[in-house]
Design a protein around this motif. Structure first.
Motif, PDB file in Angstrom:
ATOM      1  N   PHE A  45      -5.055  55.317  15.216  1.00  0.00           N
ATOM      2  CA  PHE A  45      -6.214  56.053  15.723  1.00  0.00           C
ATOM      3  C   PHE A  45      -5.839  57.080  16.788  1.00  0.00           C
ATOM      4  O   PHE A  45      -6.712  57.834  17.230  1.00  0.00           O
TER       5      PHE A  45
ATOM      6  N   ILE B 229     -16.001  56.781  16.094  1.00  0.00           N
ATOM      7  CA  ILE B 229     -15.383  55.476  15.843  1.00  0.00           C
ATOM      8  C   ILE B 229     -16.399  54.504  15.251  1.00  0.00           C
ATOM      9  O   ILE B 229     -16.081  53.732  14.331  1.00  0.00           O
TER      10      ILE B 229
ATOM     11  N   SER C 107     -15.812  52.945  11.625  1.00  0.00           N
ATOM     12  CA  SER C 107     -15.625  51.496  11.570  1.00  0.00           C
ATOM     13  C   SER C 107     -16.682  50.830  10.701  1.00  0.00           C
ATOM     14  O   SER C 107     -16.394  49.845  10.003  1.00  0.00           O
TER      15      SER C 107
ATOM     16  N   GLN D 260     -15.500  51.095   7.278  1.00  0.00           N
ATOM     17  CA  GLN D 260     -14.458  50.104   7.006  1.00  0.00           C
ATOM     18  C   GLN D 260     -15.056  48.721   6.780  1.00  0.00           C
ATOM     19  O   GLN D 260     -14.591  47.967   5.914  1.00  0.00           O
TER      20      GLN D 260
ATOM     21  N   SER E 280      -9.926  55.244   8.864  1.00  0.00           N
ATOM     22  CA  SER E 280     -10.134  53.802   8.720  1.00  0.00           C
ATOM     23  C   SER E 280      -9.473  53.268   7.452  1.00  0.00           C
ATOM     24  O   SER E 280      -9.045  52.106   7.411  1.00  0.00           O
TER      25      SER E 280
ATOM     26  N   GLY F 184     -13.452  46.143  10.636  1.00  0.00           N
ATOM     27  CA  GLY F 184     -14.450  47.198  10.793  1.00  0.00           C
ATOM     28  C   GLY F 184     -15.515  46.821  11.802  1.00  0.00           C
ATOM     29  O   GLY F 184     -15.923  47.644  12.639  1.00  0.00           O
TER      30      GLY F 184
ATOM     31  N   SER G  72     -14.061  46.977  15.288  1.00  0.00           N
ATOM     32  CA  SER G  72     -13.892  48.366  15.727  1.00  0.00           C
ATOM     33  C   SER G  72     -15.223  48.978  16.143  1.00  0.00           C
ATOM     34  O   SER G  72     -15.266  49.852  17.019  1.00  0.00           O
TER      35      SER G  72
ATOM     36  N   GLY H 286     -16.026  50.715  19.665  1.00  0.00           N
ATOM     37  CA  GLY H 286     -16.749  51.962  19.869  1.00  0.00           C
ATOM     38  C   GLY H 286     -17.913  51.809  20.831  1.00  0.00           C
ATOM     39  O   GLY H 286     -18.184  52.702  21.643  1.00  0.00           O
TER      40      GLY H 286
ATOM     41  N   THR I 256     -10.451  54.154  20.948  1.00  0.00           N
ATOM     42  CA  THR I 256      -9.845  53.959  19.633  1.00  0.00           C
ATOM     43  C   THR I 256     -10.502  52.752  18.974  1.00  0.00           C
ATOM     44  O   THR I 256     -11.246  51.997  19.615  1.00  0.00           O
ATOM     45  N   GLY I 257     -10.202  52.554  17.695  1.00  0.00           N
ATOM     46  CA  GLY I 257     -10.654  51.357  17.015  1.00  0.00           C
ATOM     47  C   GLY I 257      -9.782  50.167  17.367  1.00  0.00           C
ATOM     48  O   GLY I 257      -8.715  50.301  17.978  1.00  0.00           O
ATOM     49  N   SER I 258     -10.227  48.984  16.984  1.00  0.00           N
ATOM     50  CA  SER I 258      -9.482  47.752  17.250  1.00  0.00           C
ATOM     51  C   SER I 258      -9.063  47.155  15.914  1.00  0.00           C
ATOM     52  O   SER I 258      -9.890  46.611  15.180  1.00  0.00           O
ATOM     53  N   THR I 259      -7.790  47.272  15.589  1.00  0.00           N
ATOM     54  CA  THR I 259      -7.268  46.769  14.327  1.00  0.00           C
ATOM     55  C   THR I 259      -6.025  45.928  14.582  1.00  0.00           C
ATOM     56  O   THR I 259      -5.583  45.768  15.723  1.00  0.00           O
TER      57      THR I 259
END
Length: 708
Positions: free
Chosen positions: A250, A282, A286, A289, A454, A490, A493, A497, A503-506
């Motif tokens: 991201f 985001i 997300s 996703q 994503s 998803g 994330s 947001g 950023t996203g959380s993956t």
């Protein structure tokens, strides 16, 4: 007639008896070893060496079961001519006469001669001074297997206990160590991944114009969200011991959005406005996703995602930041270069040094090198190495009038460690809350960019699921479990947001390296580490301390982290035939065009003498304002120029198209093998590894595409 008749009895031999003559050795090394050259480009050059190192039981990485080696073909001695190869093998020779010399071997059929030579060249059966190539006892000599540091995947049986714990791991997926080991290994796991957790906000917040206090607040928010999302993922996602956090996937789109043309002329607090735009993008990406995972569409996409696709895509993520790394390190070479050298020395040259059975230099390479370099920079700052008469490092460069001070302002800004006041101004307690930067702003063009990103993040996570499951679980997960995990990523994330991490959380790709090095695969350890992250996030001084890291040290650590990210991506090729010309060409084309095509977009319509309003290391992310794609729709121009300037997008498109259109066998392509429902029914250990806790899975048995 008696046998003692001198006329018919055997003649006496020479006295003393002549020693037995051994067979003449071959005249050349090739005949002696049975070497047979291979000229096919499809075969790996190290096949013979690899065959020599194969153990008796070969692990099946995909199925998790041990494949027994077939019995060796009986070897015979050399003999015969080429003409004999086309004829039927002769009957076995009669037993030797009593007068035959001991140790003489009758010539066998020539048809099996290549087998004898191949096995000799593979090093499975060696030669010695004993008869028949034995070591004096008739047993064949085997070359010792070379023990490498790399962690291998050992075979597992159907037994529930053995499936729960791999022999090469200290603790398996469902193991629960004592309270003290859990605390120690949980802290170790987080420290080993410190760079992946904290470095991303240290890059994007200064790019948005945020102050040191805002950097500290974002760092605390990242720690809080990472802890919460990790707990959710280990409970309701893939259930593998994988830490969730701000992925480097991201980072490039975030920098592209931050440097959008509409944000260049903002007045006042740019940080909050840009962060709200980033939050909106985001959240939409997300949510896409999450739909991709929970709808079961991810199970269909899995058919297109293979190691040959994952490897160049993830490698392109690390390679894309080459313009940011060392150019920023060069702002203060004596600090940045020392930081890089230390982390390389710890991670490579001192990696085998163990203290109390722990490879501290390999596991803690990032925090140890950071602590030493930071201490050295502090001593240089206190001794006045970066102090110049009449110059104040806290004054902006634009307000400096003296030419003498202007000359040293850059050096003072990047080399001194006391320019940040984040630790001093940070509160002791701060609770991160959602919408702390304001209501998110939603724009369709930025949201569409994040939707495509994503998908790349999902591909990254798929590779991490497969690699980590081979280390800690009884078998790889089912496609339904993968879809469930992607859907939860998803959702988490979306939380990132809402909280405003930028950023996203993956799933962090570095999880695989950490698990392999620490040999800790317990789910409970990662969950305790996630709780520690939540506690640290509530202490404001922790975020202030991390925000005080000098920017040059951050860039130096990122050089190492991005290089390791690239290597981890390419390591996925070990699940395919890496020596295949098909795979080599696909990966090579994907990597080359992932660098060349974005360079065309980034350099389009930029003259060498043009004065840009951003630093040189941010120039690749301003392509939206000058890209070659120009139509009457500005939003479409923004989306196309931004996406085609991202290295990972080009690598993914090239790899997916080529890998799924160029003919190749499943073994050659290294197609990921996921578990199926029949395997779940047959092996209770697999169900225990991935089933949802608290009997939640009973309510979702009808959705087979997002579960076991």
């Amino acid at each position: 007639m008696s046998s003692s008749d001198p006329k018919t009895g055997p003649k006496p031999g020479p006295w003393p008896p002549a020693p037995e003559s051994s067979a003449m050795p071959p005249s050349t090394w090739a005949k002696k070893t049975g070497f047979r050259p291979k000229f096919s480009g499809e075969v790996n050059a190290s096949d013979s060496v690899r065959a020599a190192r194969q153990p008796e039981t070969q692990p099946d990485l995909e199925a998790g079961q041990a494949r027994l080696r077939p019995p060796p073909v009986p070897a015979v001695a050399n003999g015969g001519t080429d003409k004999d190869k086309n004829e039927k093998p002769p009957p076995p020779p009669p037993p030797p006469l009593p007068s035959s010399r001991p140790g003489a071997v009758a010539a066998g059929p020539v048809k099996d001669q290549p087998v004898k030579r191949r096995r000799d060249s593979d090093g499975v059966v060696g030669r010695s001074n004993g008869p028949d190539g034995a070591n004096g006892s008739g047993d064949p000599i085997r070359r010792p297997t070379r023990i490498e540091e790399a962690v291998g995947v050992l075979p597992q049986s159907m037994d529930d206990d053995l499936a729960a714990r791999n022999l090469h791991m200290k603790y398996g997926l469902r193991d629960t160590p004592g309270l003290v080991p859990i605390g120690f290994y949980g802290l170790q796991h987080n420290l080993s991944m410190l760079g992946s957790l904290i470095l991303v906000p240290l890059v994007i917040v200064p790019a948005m114009g945020g102050s040191h206090e805002e950097i500290a607040n974002v760092v605390s928010t990242v720690l809080f969200v990472s802890g919460i999302t990790t707990l959710l993922h280990t409970s309701f996602g893939s259930r593998l011991p994988l830490i969730q956090g701000p992925s480097f996937v991201f980072l490039a789109p975030a920098l592209a959005i931050i440097n959008s043309p509409e944000f260049q002329g903002l007045n006042g607090n740019n940080f909050k406005h840009i962060m709200r735009e980033l939050q909106g993008a985001i959240i939409i990406g997300s949510a896409f996703q999450a739909v991709l995972g929970y709808s079961g569409l991810m199970s269909l996409i899995l058919r297109l995602v293979n190691p040959v696709v994952v490897a160049p895509t993830i490698a392109a993520v690390g390679l894309s930041f080459y313009s940011y790394g060392f150019p920023l390190v060069g702002k203060c070479l004596e600090i940045g270069v020392v930081q890089i050298l230390l982390v390389v020395i710890f991670a490579l040259y001192l990696r085998k040094i163990s203290v109390l059975s722990h490879r501290i230099f390999l596991i803690y390479a990032v925090p140890l090198s950071l602590a030493i370099t930071w201490a050295a920079a502090f001593l240089l700052t206190e001794t006045g190495a970066y102090t110049y008469k009449g110059c104040d490092p806290n004054v902006p460069i634009s307000n400096v009038v003296s030419s003498h001070c202007r000359k040293y302002m850059t050096r003072m800004k990047y080399c001194r460690v006391d320019t940040s006041h984040a630790l001093r101004s940070a509160p002791w307690f701060r609770f991160p809350y959602p919408l702390q930067w304001g209501v998110p702003i939603f724009t369709w063009k930025m949201s569409l960019v994040m939707c495509i990103v994503s998908i790349i993040a999902s591909v990254d996570s798929v590779g991490s699921y497969h690699a980590s499951s081979l280390l800690v679980a009884s078998r790889p997960p089912t496609p339904g479990v993968v879809s469930r995990a992607i859907g939860l990523e998803g959702f988490t994330s979306v939380l990132a947001g809402l909280w405003g991490t930028g950023t996203g959380s993956t799933t962090l790709t570095e999880n695989v390296h950490t698990i392999a090095v620490t040999k800790m695969g317990s789910r409970r350890v990662v969950e305790l580490g996630a709780c520690v992250l939540v506690i640290f996030s509530l202490v404001g001084k922790v975020g202030g301390f991390i925000a005080s890291i000098p920017q040059v040290m951050v860039a130096s650590l990122l050089c190492f982290m991005w290089a390791m990210f690239t290597a981890l991506g390419l390591s996925n090729l070990r699940y395919s035939e890496a020596g295949s010309s098909r795979n080599i060409i696909i990966v090579g084309l994907s990597l080359f065009f992932s660098l060349s095509v974005p360079a065309y977009f980034q350099q389009y319509d930029i003259s060498p003498n043009s004065n840009l309003s951003v630093p040189s290391y941010y120039q690749p992310y301003i392509v939206a304002s000058h890209g070659p794609f120009k139509s009457q729709y500005k939003g479409v121009n923004y989306v196309m120029n931004t996406l085609l300037s991202m290295n990972m997008v080009i690598a993914f498109i090239m790899a997916v198209v080529l890998d799924n259109t160029v003919p190749g066998s499943k073994q050659e392509r290294g197609v990921y093998v996921w578990s199926d429902s029949e395997t779940v029914t047959r092996e209770p250990a697999l169900a225990k590894d991935y089933e949802l806790p608290f009997r939640v899975g009973r309510f979702f048995r009808w959705v087979k595409w997002v579960g076991i």
